[in-house]
Design a protein around this motif. Structure first.
Motif, PDB file in Angstrom:
ATOM      1  N   PRO A 125      -9.229  -3.862   9.871  1.00  0.00           N
ATOM      2  CA  PRO A 125      -8.330  -4.914   9.392  1.00  0.00           C
ATOM      3  C   PRO A 125      -7.022  -4.288   8.894  1.00  0.00           C
ATOM      4  O   PRO A 125      -7.050  -3.278   8.184  1.00  0.00           O
ATOM      5  CB  PRO A 125      -9.116  -5.556   8.234  1.00  0.00           C
ATOM      6  CG  PRO A 125     -10.545  -5.206   8.498  1.00  0.00           C
ATOM      7  CD  PRO A 125     -10.511  -3.849   9.135  1.00  0.00           C
ATOM      8  N   GLY A 127      -3.372  -5.179   7.030  1.00  0.00           N
ATOM      9  CA  GLY A 127      -2.491  -6.135   6.356  1.00  0.00           C
ATOM     10  C   GLY A 127      -1.059  -5.621   6.434  1.00  0.00           C
ATOM     11  O   GLY A 127      -0.401  -5.699   7.461  1.00  0.00           O
ATOM     12  N   GLY A 128      -0.594  -5.042   5.331  1.00  0.00           N
ATOM     13  CA  GLY A 128       0.740  -4.445   5.347  1.00  0.00           C
ATOM     14  C   GLY A 128       0.729  -2.984   5.759  1.00  0.00           C
ATOM     15  O   GLY A 128       1.782  -2.382   5.970  1.00  0.00           O
ATOM     16  N   THR A 130      -0.083  -0.459   3.863  1.00  0.00           N
ATOM     17  CA  THR A 130       0.444   0.392   2.785  1.00  0.00           C
ATOM     18  C   THR A 130      -0.653   1.183   2.074  1.00  0.00           C
ATOM     19  O   THR A 130      -0.396   1.796   1.027  1.00  0.00           O
ATOM     20  CB  THR A 130       1.200  -0.450   1.732  1.00  0.00           C
ATOM     21  OG1 THR A 130       0.263  -1.313   1.072  1.00  0.00           O
ATOM     22  CG2 THR A 130       2.311  -1.279   2.350  1.00  0.00           C
ATOM     23  N   SER A 131      -1.846   1.187   2.605  1.00  0.00           N
ATOM     24  CA  SER A 131      -2.946   1.929   1.974  1.00  0.00           C
ATOM     25  C   SER A 131      -2.532   3.378   1.704  1.00  0.00           C
ATOM     26  O   SER A 131      -1.884   4.017   2.529  1.00  0.00           O
ATOM     27  CB  SER A 131      -4.168   1.916   2.901  1.00  0.00           C
ATOM     28  OG  SER A 131      -5.134   2.823   2.427  1.00  0.00           O
ATOM     29  N   SER A 195       4.289  -1.568  -3.932  1.00  0.00           N
ATOM     30  CA  SER A 195       4.289  -1.809  -2.490  1.00  0.00           C
ATOM     31  C   SER A 195       4.528  -3.278  -2.148  1.00  0.00           C
ATOM     32  O   SER A 195       4.367  -3.684  -0.994  1.00  0.00           O
ATOM     33  CB  SER A 195       2.930  -1.383  -1.928  1.00  0.00           C
ATOM     34  OG  SER A 195       1.886  -2.023  -2.666  1.00  0.00           O
ATOM     35  N   SER A 200       0.142  -7.185   1.786  1.00  0.00           N
ATOM     36  CA  SER A 200      -0.243  -8.570   2.079  1.00  0.00           C
ATOM     37  C   SER A 200      -1.255  -9.102   1.061  1.00  0.00           C
ATOM     38  O   SER A 200      -1.951  -8.338   0.380  1.00  0.00           O
ATOM     39  CB  SER A 200      -0.881  -8.624   3.469  1.00  0.00           C
ATOM     40  OG  SER A 200      -2.111  -7.922   3.466  1.00  0.00           O
ATOM     41  N   SER A 209      -5.991  -4.733  -5.949  1.00  0.00           N
ATOM     42  CA  SER A 209      -4.668  -4.233  -6.330  1.00  0.00           C
ATOM     43  C   SER A 209      -4.291  -4.644  -7.757  1.00  0.00           C
ATOM     44  O   SER A 209      -4.800  -5.627  -8.298  1.00  0.00           O
ATOM     45  CB  SER A 209      -3.663  -4.803  -5.333  1.00  0.00           C
ATOM     46  OG  SER A 209      -2.356  -4.594  -5.740  1.00  0.00           O
ATOM     47  N   SER A 210      -3.387  -3.881  -8.331  1.00  0.00           N
ATOM     48  CA  SER A 210      -2.889  -4.210  -9.658  1.00  0.00           C
ATOM     49  C   SER A 210      -1.362  -4.079  -9.660  1.00  0.00           C
ATOM     50  O   SER A 210      -0.831  -3.046  -9.260  1.00  0.00           O
ATOM     51  CB  SER A 210      -3.519  -3.249 -10.671  1.00  0.00           C
ATOM     52  OG  SER A 210      -3.365  -3.746 -11.964  1.00  0.00           O
TER      53      SER A 210
HETATM   54  C1  LIG Z   1       4.630   3.385  -2.194  1.00  0.00           C
HETATM   55  C2  LIG Z   1       3.348   2.681  -2.532  1.00  0.00           C
HETATM   56  C3  LIG Z   1       3.225   2.050  -3.745  1.00  0.00           C
HETATM   57  C4  LIG Z   1       2.036   1.412  -4.078  1.00  0.00           C
HETATM   58  N1  LIG Z   1       1.943   0.768  -5.263  1.00  0.00           N
HETATM   59  C5  LIG Z   1       0.812   0.106  -5.594  1.00  0.00           C
HETATM   60  C6  LIG Z   1       0.713  -0.592  -6.827  1.00  0.00           C
HETATM   61  O1  LIG Z   1       1.649  -0.631  -7.623  1.00  0.00           O
HETATM   62  N2  LIG Z   1      -0.451  -1.240  -7.087  1.00  0.00           N
HETATM   63  C7  LIG Z   1      -1.473  -1.262  -6.195  1.00  0.00           C
HETATM   64  O2  LIG Z   1      -2.497  -1.882  -6.464  1.00  0.00           O
HETATM   65  N3  LIG Z   1      -1.416  -0.584  -5.031  1.00  0.00           N
HETATM   66  C8  LIG Z   1      -0.306   0.080  -4.701  1.00  0.00           C
HETATM   67  N4  LIG Z   1      -0.223   0.749  -3.506  1.00  0.00           N
HETATM   68  C9  LIG Z   1      -1.377   0.750  -2.598  1.00  0.00           C
HETATM   69  C10 LIG Z   1      -1.368  -0.412  -1.580  1.00  0.00           C
HETATM   70  O3  LIG Z   1      -0.096  -0.953  -1.444  1.00  0.00           O
HETATM   71  C11 LIG Z   1      -2.358  -1.471  -1.997  1.00  0.00           C
HETATM   72  O4  LIG Z   1      -3.660  -0.968  -1.801  1.00  0.00           O
HETATM   73  C12 LIG Z   1      -2.228  -2.798  -1.252  1.00  0.00           C
HETATM   74  O5  LIG Z   1      -3.064  -3.734  -1.876  1.00  0.00           O
HETATM   75  C13 LIG Z   1      -2.583  -2.734   0.203  1.00  0.00           C
HETATM   76  O6  LIG Z   1      -2.198  -3.943   0.825  1.00  0.00           O
HETATM   77  P1  LIG Z   1      -1.882  -3.978   2.385  1.00  0.00           P
HETATM   78  O7  LIG Z   1      -1.663  -5.393   2.781  1.00  0.00           O
HETATM   79  O8  LIG Z   1      -0.811  -3.034   2.736  1.00  0.00           O
HETATM   80  O9  LIG Z   1      -3.281  -3.494   2.962  1.00  0.00           O
HETATM   81  P2  LIG Z   1      -3.572  -2.433   4.093  1.00  0.00           P
HETATM   82  O10 LIG Z   1      -2.985  -1.118   3.751  1.00  0.00           O
HETATM   83  O11 LIG Z   1      -3.217  -3.006   5.403  1.00  0.00           O
HETATM   84  O12 LIG Z   1      -5.149  -2.363   3.968  1.00  0.00           O
HETATM   85  C14 LIG Z   1      -5.758  -1.816   2.830  1.00  0.00           C
HETATM   86  C15 LIG Z   1      -7.279  -1.882   3.013  1.00  0.00           C
HETATM   87  O13 LIG Z   1      -7.713  -3.234   3.005  1.00  0.00           O
HETATM   88  C16 LIG Z   1      -8.240  -3.622   4.272  1.00  0.00           C
HETATM   89  N5  LIG Z   1      -7.701  -4.959   4.520  1.00  0.00           N
HETATM   90  C17 LIG Z   1      -6.401  -5.334   4.599  1.00  0.00           C
HETATM   91  N6  LIG Z   1      -6.325  -6.667   4.756  1.00  0.00           N
HETATM   92  C18 LIG Z   1      -7.593  -7.126   4.763  1.00  0.00           C
HETATM   93  C19 LIG Z   1      -8.176  -8.426   4.885  1.00  0.00           C
HETATM   94  N7  LIG Z   1      -7.434  -9.516   5.005  1.00  0.00           N
HETATM   95  N8  LIG Z   1      -9.529  -8.529   4.863  1.00  0.00           N
HETATM   96  C20 LIG Z   1     -10.309  -7.428   4.721  1.00  0.00           C
HETATM   97  N9  LIG Z   1      -9.815  -6.194   4.604  1.00  0.00           N
HETATM   98  C21 LIG Z   1      -8.476  -6.048   4.623  1.00  0.00           C
HETATM   99  C22 LIG Z   1      -7.790  -2.560   5.246  1.00  0.00           C
HETATM  100  O14 LIG Z   1      -8.680  -2.407   6.318  1.00  0.00           O
HETATM  101  C23 LIG Z   1      -7.735  -1.330   4.347  1.00  0.00           C
HETATM  102  O15 LIG Z   1      -9.008  -0.791   4.190  1.00  0.00           O
HETATM  103  C24 LIG Z   1       0.959   1.409  -3.152  1.00  0.00           C
HETATM  104  C25 LIG Z   1       1.114   2.032  -1.917  1.00  0.00           C
HETATM  105  C26 LIG Z   1       2.300   2.662  -1.606  1.00  0.00           C
HETATM  106  C27 LIG Z   1       2.446   3.322  -0.269  1.00  0.00           C
END
Ligand SMILES: Cc1cc2nc3c(=O)[nH]c(=O)nc-3n(C[C@H](O)[C@H](O)[C@H](O)COP(=O)(O)OP(=O)(O)OC[C@H]3O[C@@H](n4cnc5c(N)ncnc54)[C@H](O)[C@@H]3O)c2cc1C
Length: 525
Positions: A125, A127-128, A130-131, A195, A200, A209-210
């Motif tokens: 899966p 989303g954005g 940004t993991s 992020s 997403s 996330s927090s």
């Molecule tokens: C520069 C930077 C700053 C950041 N700051 C923070 C912060 O302040 N706080 C924080 O909490 N995190 C932070 N993060 C970490 C990251 O952004 C978080 O974990 C965010 O919640 C991930 O969201 P995403 O949509 O990018 O998920 P993705 O990176 O796409 O996915 C993250 C995980 O969730 C799974 N996933 C995604 N969408 C779904 C769905 N709909 N159903 C089931 N599984 C799914 C993916 O398979 C993966 O395992 C930061 C990361 C970066 C690079």
């Protein structure tokens, strides 16, 4: 997002003369940044998607929504941790998902999962993307083919209930889009992780996330009211009332499930009226320990700021250098930021209470400017990391949380582990830390590490990260407060939840994902 760095090209800035000077002084680093490769020149592992698999997936999502295009695969080759970005800088073949599939809705997600389970295709899966823990690595597990299931087309605000204060989003809605959609109703989610601009709603829930305003709005997992989930075994809708005694709360199995059990397709969250007023305040404390006591007093009294954070001495110093001395040179020691949101009357009482507590604990008021500048620049820091990596500087972050009583010890032990492991490799680091999230019983610690890169920065950081993770676990803190487990923190999960805990998670996965197609290698094996 660009494939080998953070964000969008327009966000990338060269390092200021001030920072270049600091790098030369502290690490002896000067010279020109490396020139990054053009996307088109990057060789990708050949797609293993068979014509039959393509046809099967096209039958579910339509012909334009299954892509093996070079760009589409490359930008989903992994997340955005420093090791991810360092790997993108390596010559040679890059791994990537064999295809990217774009479902339109819950039913299509369900059908894609059923197809993949029947046809031995692993599903990540996405989303954005940004993991920072390896959560979107295109790990094939025991399958020959892996797809990235990109959820961006699940981009709707399905429902708003202003009376109850809830909103239901498709999983692919990004942070800014969610705020834009809610603004039309006079509402806000209040979830602002660093992020925010790219991550997403589904990703926030899947990783617990927090956001930076967690003191006021809570963690994302606290905001989740209802979930709609598609799994290879069928679908679930969880969360029918604001509270329930109908057995264990199964939503808790899915917030933080990181795509290993299924796909969160719709998320209903608690929303709030947009704030009438925001008050920004900055404070200076003579040292971190004094500041931490002050923050604890504020949280435990329930004075409820929206943002409450404290930088240690090293981070305060670097932030001053970065910003050309925010606040006009008045900050020494440790900088704390508070913001308060709400109606004017509600804020006044909370501001007065927090002010009294912070002053009594040894804080000096700095006015609003440093806090406003922090808020203004808070999403730009990841771009700075890219510029540092390009210049041969290692820069990475890690986080944990612990009780107030153990906070100082955890901070000292993690700092020592990072310092010793990097110094032992001939690259003494600068380790900075801040309290990023607070609770009545404890707080999170967020570390930023900067050092000169060795010839093999991936191994260099791997050694330091292992040392830090071991120190965190040995001190009884959590291996992750908000970044999640992914692949990177999996080695420490057993220490945190025990063998039996891991077996419980495996049993849940077996029930929901009997073939094991869901995000292989993430969270658990
Ligand atoms: C520069 C930077 C700053 C950041 N700051 C923070 C912060 O302040 N706080 C924080 O909490 N995190 C932070 N993060 C970490 C990251 O952004 C978080 O974990 C965010 O919640 C991930 O969201 P995403 O949509 O990018 O998920 P993705 O990176 O796409 O996915 C993250 C995980 O969730 C799974 N996933 C995604 N969408 C779904 C769905 N709909 N159903 C089931 N599984 C799914 C993916 O398979 C993966 O395992 C930061 C990361 C970066 C690079």
């Amino acid at each position: 997002m660009v494939w080998d760095a953070w964000g969008i090209p327009a966000g990338h800035q060269p390092l200021s003369a001030q920072i270049r000077g600091l790098l030369a002084q502290v690490f002896g680093i000067s010279g020109d940044p490396v020139v990054r490769r053009d996307e088109g020149d990057v060789p990708l592992r050949e797609s293993a998607l068979t014509p039959a698999q393509r046809d099967g997936l096209v039958a579910v999502v339509g012909v334009g929504n299954v892509s093996t295009d070079h760009h589409d695969r490359l930008v989903r080759a992994g997340g955005k941790s420093t090791p991810d970005l360092l790997r993108r800088r390596l010559d040679g073949l890059q791994d990537a998902p064999d295809a990217v599939v774009f479902p339109a809705d819950h039913e299509q997600v369900l059908a894609v999962l059923a197809y993949c389970a029947d046809n031995a295709v692993a599903v990540v899966p996405f989303g954005g993307g940004t993991s920072v823990v390896g959560g979107v690595e295109p790990d094939r597990g025991r399958f020959a083919t892996v797809i990235a299931l990109d959820l961006r087309r699940l981009d709707r605000l399905h429902a708003v209930d202003p009376v109850s204060g809830t909103a239901t989003f498709g999983a692919g809605v990004t942070g800014p889009r969610a705020e834009e959609l809610l603004a039309a109703h006079g509402l806000s989610l209040g979830h602002f992780p660093q992020s925010f601009e790219f991550a997403s709603i589904g990703g926030f829930a899947a990783t617990r996330s927090s956001g930076q305003a967690s003191a006021g709005y809570g963690r994302f997992d606290d905001m989740v009211q209802r979930l709609r989930i598609a799994t290879p075994s069928g679908d679930l809708e969880l969360g029918h009332a604001p509270a329930s005694a109908a057995g264990p709360d199964l939503r808790e199995l899915f917030v933080g499930s990181e795509g290993a059990f299924g796909v969160l397709t719709e998320v209903t969250v608690r929303v709030r009226p947009r704030p009438e007023t925001v008050v920004h305040q900055a404070w200076s404390f003579p040292d971190f320990a004094t500041g931490a006591v002050a923050l604890r007093a504020v949280v435990q009294a329930g004075a409820a700021p929206t943002v409450l954070r404290l930088s240690d001495e090293a981070e305060t110093g670097l932030n001053l250098a970065r910003s050309g001395d925010i606040g006009g040179g008045s900050v020494q020691g440790c900088l704390a930021i508070t913001t308060f949101e709400g109606t004017r009357a509600h804020i006044e009482r909370r501001v007065a209470e927090a002010e009294a507590l912070l002053l009594a604990a040894g804080g000096a008021a700095l006015g609003s400017a440093p806090a406003e500048q922090w808020e203004h620049g808070r999403f730009a820091a990841p771009y700075l990391r890219d510029a540092l990596l390009d210049l041969g500087v290692l820069c990475e972050t890690l986080e944990t949380a612990t009780s107030w009583s153990a906070l100082a010890e955890v901070k000292a032990k993690v700092t020592a582990a990072l310092t010793d492991s990097l110094s032992g490799q001939g690259t003494p680091p600068v380790v900075m830390c801040h309290i990023s999230h607070t609770y009545p019983t404890g707080a999170s610690l967020y570390f930023t590490v900067v050092a000169k890169q060795t010839d093999d920065p991936l191994t260099q950081w791997g050694i330091a990260k292992r040392a830090a993770g071991d120190a965190i676990v040995a001190a009884g803190a959590t291996i992750t407060h908000h970044h999640a487990v992914g692949t990177d923190h999996r080695p420490w999960l057993t220490a945190e939840i025990g063998e039996l805990g891991v077996r419980v998670l495996r049993a849940v996965k077996r029930e929901l994902d009997p073939v094991g197609i869901m995000n292989p290698g993430k969270l658990i094996r």
